[in-house]
Design a protein around this motif. Structure first.
Motif, PDB file in Angstrom:
ATOM      1  N   TRP A  14       0.848  -1.123   0.049  1.00  0.00           N
ATOM      2  CA  TRP A  14      -0.021  -0.123   0.163  1.00  0.00           C
ATOM      3  C   TRP A  14       0.813   0.979  -0.187  1.00  0.00           C
ATOM      4  O   TRP A  14       0.505   2.228  -0.454  1.00  0.00           O
ATOM      5  N   SER A 376     -15.352  -0.810   5.358  1.00  0.00           N
ATOM      6  CA  SER A 376     -14.003  -1.331   4.939  1.00  0.00           C
ATOM      7  C   SER A 376     -13.645  -2.200   6.168  1.00  0.00           C
ATOM      8  O   SER A 376     -14.042  -1.866   7.121  1.00  0.00           O
ATOM      9  N   ASP A 378     -10.762  -5.464   7.680  1.00  0.00           N
ATOM     10  CA  ASP A 378      -9.426  -6.379   7.517  1.00  0.00           C
ATOM     11  C   ASP A 378     -10.049  -7.757   7.549  1.00  0.00           C
ATOM     12  O   ASP A 378     -10.855  -8.060   8.117  1.00  0.00           O
ATOM     13  N   ASN A 384      -3.085  -9.410   9.208  1.00  0.00           N
ATOM     14  CA  ASN A 384      -3.312  -7.917   8.754  1.00  0.00           C
ATOM     15  C   ASN A 384      -2.338  -7.067   9.322  1.00  0.00           C
ATOM     16  O   ASN A 384      -2.435  -5.646   9.334  1.00  0.00           O
ATOM     17  N   GLU A 387      -0.799  -3.690   7.474  1.00  0.00           N
ATOM     18  CA  GLU A 387      -1.635  -3.723   6.496  1.00  0.00           C
ATOM     19  C   GLU A 387      -2.644  -2.644   6.417  1.00  0.00           C
ATOM     20  O   GLU A 387      -3.390  -2.115   7.685  1.00  0.00           O
ATOM     21  N   LEU A 388      -3.137  -2.118   5.206  1.00  0.00           N
ATOM     22  CA  LEU A 388      -4.467  -1.400   5.327  1.00  0.00           C
ATOM     23  C   LEU A 388      -5.580  -2.294   4.811  1.00  0.00           C
ATOM     24  O   LEU A 388      -5.325  -3.598   4.462  1.00  0.00           O
ATOM     25  N   ARG A 390      -7.985  -4.704   3.153  1.00  0.00           N
ATOM     26  CA  ARG A 390      -8.084  -5.472   2.125  1.00  0.00           C
ATOM     27  C   ARG A 390      -9.421  -6.133   1.852  1.00  0.00           C
ATOM     28  O   ARG A 390      -9.388  -7.239   1.069  1.00  0.00           O
ATOM     29  N   TYR A 412      -6.054  -2.852  -2.285  1.00  0.00           N
ATOM     30  CA  TYR A 412      -6.676  -2.001  -1.114  1.00  0.00           C
ATOM     31  C   TYR A 412      -7.760  -1.150  -1.625  1.00  0.00           C
ATOM     32  O   TYR A 412      -7.724  -0.410  -2.509  1.00  0.00           O
ATOM     33  N   HIS A 469      -4.722   6.471  -1.494  1.00  0.00           N
ATOM     34  CA  HIS A 469      -5.533   5.808  -0.568  1.00  0.00           C
ATOM     35  C   HIS A 469      -6.570   7.297  -0.227  1.00  0.00           C
ATOM     36  O   HIS A 469      -6.157   8.255   0.287  1.00  0.00           O
TER      37      HIS A 469
END
Ligand SMILES: [Fe+2]
Length: 481
Positions: A14, A376, A378, A384, A387-388, A390, A412, A469
């Motif tokens: 990301w 949104s 995880d 995760n 992470e952002l 997914r 993402y 993003h």
């Protein structure tokens, strides 16, 4: 501004989306990568977020300080075209000319010694959300006035006082439309020794026709609120600004915010007609950025959805994201809370989605007990860490079913935007999300059937450049102009 060095090897995919300033593009027909554009999708998707986080090797001090850039995707007759443009705020224009950061922001300090920062202006980043009005769209930022953009081309036209804002009165980034009257409610936090919560009501044109001021204790942070039929609800979290370091320029506004759970979270219930406070009460502390739906149940109580955090670590995480990686964990979970409007006390609360989630999206015309909430998320049973999001998901309150659409290991999604199908007799609709594909380093727009989120998207569109993003967006149907 902050010079930051991070190891690229530790970064997730990301990070590539925000490594370089986003590239604008003019109105461009979009090519279909798979599926077909639904023929009844007639209108425009708008999304806003920080497009530029860096100048001359300097990074902003917080993700919230990137210069706003808006994506518009216009749909008509099974075709789509898009454009992406920066919001030309006065600060952005100055910094473009200087080729350097000049101003302070939410979590960034202007360059130079602190005695110069003391008098430095705040840059209106215009980067948080979009409000569609009949004569244009507004790029919103919670620390200042909105910027009006051309709805088709996204050309920046002016900062807009909406007929009534004074110079020190901001207009926040989470306005709400009343599903019956079309009135638009919003608020703004006015700075001072103690903050003042300004509440605004506008007609459908956006022009403010009523304003009310509510004094608060200290300077807290309020990002969003709830509209539930005849009530507005503010949940003032136990965050207080340590004013001296911020005023003197030793610390950014964000760094000077202190988590003080002893205050509890203050619930403030406001009459949506008079804008007068009905009740106010402190409850157990939590922090939230965002609310889902709000409505009044058959008992006359307010029911609201909120993505709740145990503390304010989420702000630190969002600060670190601007560097391209983060170490601070933060778990946001979707709760449903029932509030007695006469006393502002909590009658009941329930965790609806225990997985880390954010960006609850509920169509303005469907704040009912059975309407789904889109989020949104995880993906469950994945690593995760760092992470952002997914995945996107749909939560159905009547069955408590969570339907998850995983977008892929390095894909993402943005906040999912729900668009009702035309002439549909049910709540069927389309769900639009902008995907950053880290493997291919490109962005796409995916369209899901809201009733079949577990299936592949019905259409994938290629976007001409990487869209970093983004935070929030909206849909304007062609019928509403
Ligand atoms: Fe937000």
């Amino acid at each position: 501004m902050t010079a930051v060095t991070t190891s690229k090897t530790q970064q997730k995919a990301w990070a590539k989306a925000i490594a370089d300033p986003a590239q604008e593009f003019p109105l461009t027909p979009l090519s279909v990568l798979s599926g077909a554009i639904p023929s009844d999708l007639q209108g425009s998707l708008y999304r806003n977020g920080p497009g530029r986080l860096e100048r001359q090797g300097q990074r902003v001090g917080h993700w919230f300080d990137g210069d706003g850039a808006v994506l518009a995707v216009h749909f008509a007759d099974g075709q789509a075209e898009a454009t992406y443009r920066y919001v030309r705020s006065a600060g952005y224009v100055d910094e473009e000319q200087a080729e350097a950061f000049l101003y302070s922001g939410y979590g960034s300090l202007a360059p130079g010694p602190f005695w110069q920062r003391w008098s430095s202006q705040l840059k209106n980043a215009g980067n948080t959300s979009v409000l569609a009005l009949p004569n244009g769209i507004l790029a919103l930022w919670e620390g200042g006035w909105p910027h009006r953009l051309d709805a088709k081309t996204l050309e920046t036209q002016e900062v807009d006082a909406l007929g009534k804002l004074q110079a020190d009165e901001p207009y926040s980034a989470h306005p709400k439309r009343h599903p019956q009257t079309g009135d638009i409610f919003n608020f703004g936090m006015v700075a001072g020794a103690n903050a003042t919560l300004n509440i605004y009501r506008s007609d459908v044109s956006g022009r403010i026709d009523r304003k009310q001021s509510i004094p608060l204790n200290g300077i807290p942070l309020v990002h969003d609120f709830v509209l539930a039929d005849r009530y507005l609800v503010f949940c003032v979290p136990p965050i207080r600004l340590n004013p001296l370091p911020a005023v003197l320029g030793f610390q950014s506004f964000s760094d000077a915010l202190m988590w003080q759970p002893k205050h509890g979270t203050q619930l403030v219930v406001v009459d949506a007609d008079t804008l007068e406070v009905i009740s106010s009460e402190a409850v157990d502390p939590w922090y939230q950025w965002h609310f889902g739906k709000g409505f009044v149940n058959n008992d006359g109580d307010i029911v609201l959805e909120v993505v709740r955090y145990e503390n304010f670590a989420t702000n630190q995480q969002l600060k670190e994201i601007a560097t391209g990686q983060y170490d601070t964990p933060a778990l946001g979970q979707l709760y449903r809370i029932c509030v007695d409007p006469e006393t502002a006390t909590v009658r009941a609360e329930e965790c609806l989605v225990a997985h880390h989630c954010e960006f609850p999206y509920v169509p303005a015309d469907q704040p009912t007990v059975t309407a789904p909430t889109f989020l949104s998320l995880d993906p469950p049973n994945r690593d995760n860490t760092g992470e952002l999001f997914r995945a996107i998901a749909r939560f159905d309150p009547d069955t408590a079913k969570l339907t998850v659409a995983e977008t892929g290991l390095e894909r993402y999604p943005s906040e999912p935007i729900y668009v009702p199908k035309q002439n549909a007799t049910t709540s069927s609709g389309w769900v639009l999300t902008v995907i950053y594909d880290g493997s291919a380093h490109q962005s796409e727009l995916w369209i899901y059937d809201s009733d079949r989120l577990e299936d592949e998207p019905v259409c994938r569109l290629h976007l001409p450049s990487v869209i970093p993003h983004s935070f929030h967006g909206t849909w304007r149907s062609r019928a509403t102009g």
